[in-house]
Design an enzyme around this catalytic site. Structure first.
Site, PDB file in Angstrom:
ATOM      1  N   SER A  75       0.858  -1.188   0.000  1.00 45.46           N
ATOM      2  CA  SER A  75       0.000   0.000   0.000  1.00 45.46           C
ATOM      3  C   SER A  75       0.889   1.229   0.000  1.00 45.46           C
ATOM      4  O   SER A  75       2.046   1.178   0.438  1.00 45.46           O
ATOM      5  CB  SER A  75      -0.877   0.002   1.252  1.00 45.46           C
ATOM      6  OG  SER A  75      -1.546   1.248   1.417  1.00 45.46           O
ATOM      7  N   TYR A  91      -2.648  -0.809  10.350  1.00 47.24           N
ATOM      8  CA  TYR A  91      -2.495  -1.062   8.917  1.00 47.24           C
ATOM      9  C   TYR A  91      -1.115  -0.612   8.450  1.00 47.24           C
ATOM     10  O   TYR A  91      -0.428  -1.326   7.699  1.00 47.24           O
ATOM     11  CB  TYR A  91      -3.594  -0.329   8.152  1.00 47.24           C
ATOM     12  CG  TYR A  91      -3.673  -0.671   6.691  1.00 47.24           C
ATOM     13  CD1 TYR A  91      -4.257  -1.869   6.273  1.00 47.24           C
ATOM     14  CD2 TYR A  91      -3.186   0.193   5.717  1.00 47.24           C
ATOM     15  CE1 TYR A  91      -4.343  -2.194   4.930  1.00 47.24           C
ATOM     16  CE2 TYR A  91      -3.268  -0.118   4.371  1.00 47.24           C
ATOM     17  CZ  TYR A  91      -3.850  -1.307   3.987  1.00 47.24           C
ATOM     18  OH  TYR A  91      -3.935  -1.621   2.645  1.00 47.24           O
TER      19      TYR A  91
END
Length: 254
Positions: free
Chosen positions: A146, A159
């Site tokens: 990501s 995350y």
């Protein structure tokens, strides 16, 4: 004078494994690899979804099979993936998120996100790499990371822990596996319009903030990632390992 020739991005005769392939980014990755000739094995937890996804690829003329597997079950990972391999390509895509303020994150939140995004990803990659090594096969391992593996983000501490971890794993794996001819890279998408992210954008303030940070001014689509997957899997990326291909519309440019 002999002109250089563009290395082929065809993957005919190669076997690819895509984790989390029932929908969204995983399904797009599987479809892309099948379109350029790979035989793709799709893995997800939901039988109906993964079976339908594989059938769609076959209906479009590709080669695909489906395996139902919960990749957090590590003994099952070793047994099922080990028996199905060896593979030359892995797209390590399973992931989840529970957006919470740092002060509100619970142990259950932390465990749920890290177990899938980091622990399962690590041991799936190890299982596939062991299969490659035992068979004497060179290959390409692609972690779907990501942009949050390169920056921070509000309500995304856990995350970010996992995706920064994936970026470190990518570099260290690339060093360990290079003597075997196994390349390891990551793809770092910005916010992509998928079933996982769609509920977030019901909050107009959040949506406006995201679009302000993406310099190209739009959310990503799964199609925006398909070329990156094919490139990293193919001979066109033969000298590319231990690096991140960030597909973020300019988010991390600042």
């Amino acid at each position: 004078m002999t002109l250089p020739r563009l290395p082929s991005m065809r993957l005919d005769g190669r076997r690819a494994l895509v984790i989390g392939a029932g929908r969204g980014i995983g399904l797009a990755a599987a479809a892309a690899l099948a379109e350029v000739g790979a035989h793709v094995t799709l893995i997800a937890r939901t039988a109906d979804e993964i079976t339908a996804a594989a059938q769609q690829i076959r209906d479009a003329g590709g080669q695909a099979s489906a395996l139902v597997l919960d990749v957090t079950d590590l003994p099952a990972v070793r047994a099922v993936i080990g028996a199905a391999g060896p593979f030359e390509i892995l797209v390590n895509n399973a992931g989840t998120n529970r957006p919470r303020s740092f002060l509100a994150v619970t142990e259950d939140d932390y465990d749920a996100i890290t177990d899938l995004n980091l622990r399962a990803a690590y041991f799936v990659a190890q299982t596939v790499a062991r299969g490659m090594a035992a068979a004497g096969k060179a290959g390409s391992i692609i972690h779907i990371s990501s942009q949050m593996g390169h920056v921070g983000g509000s309500d995304r501490t856990v995350y970010c822990v996992t995706k920064h971890g994936i970026e470190g794993l990518t570099k260290a794996m690339a060093i360990d596996l290079a003597p075997l001819g196994i390349r390891v890279n990551s793809i770092g998408p910005t916010f992509i319009d998928t079933p996982l992210t769609r509920p977030f954008f019901e909050n107009q303030t959040f949506r406006d903030d995201v679009l302000c940070r993406i310099k190209l001014g739009r959310l990503g689509t799964v199609e925006d990632l398909m070329g990156a997957v094919v490139f990293l899997a193919s001979d066109a990326a033969a000298l590319v390992t231990g690096t991140a291909l960030v597909v973020d519309g300019g988010w991390t440019a600042e």
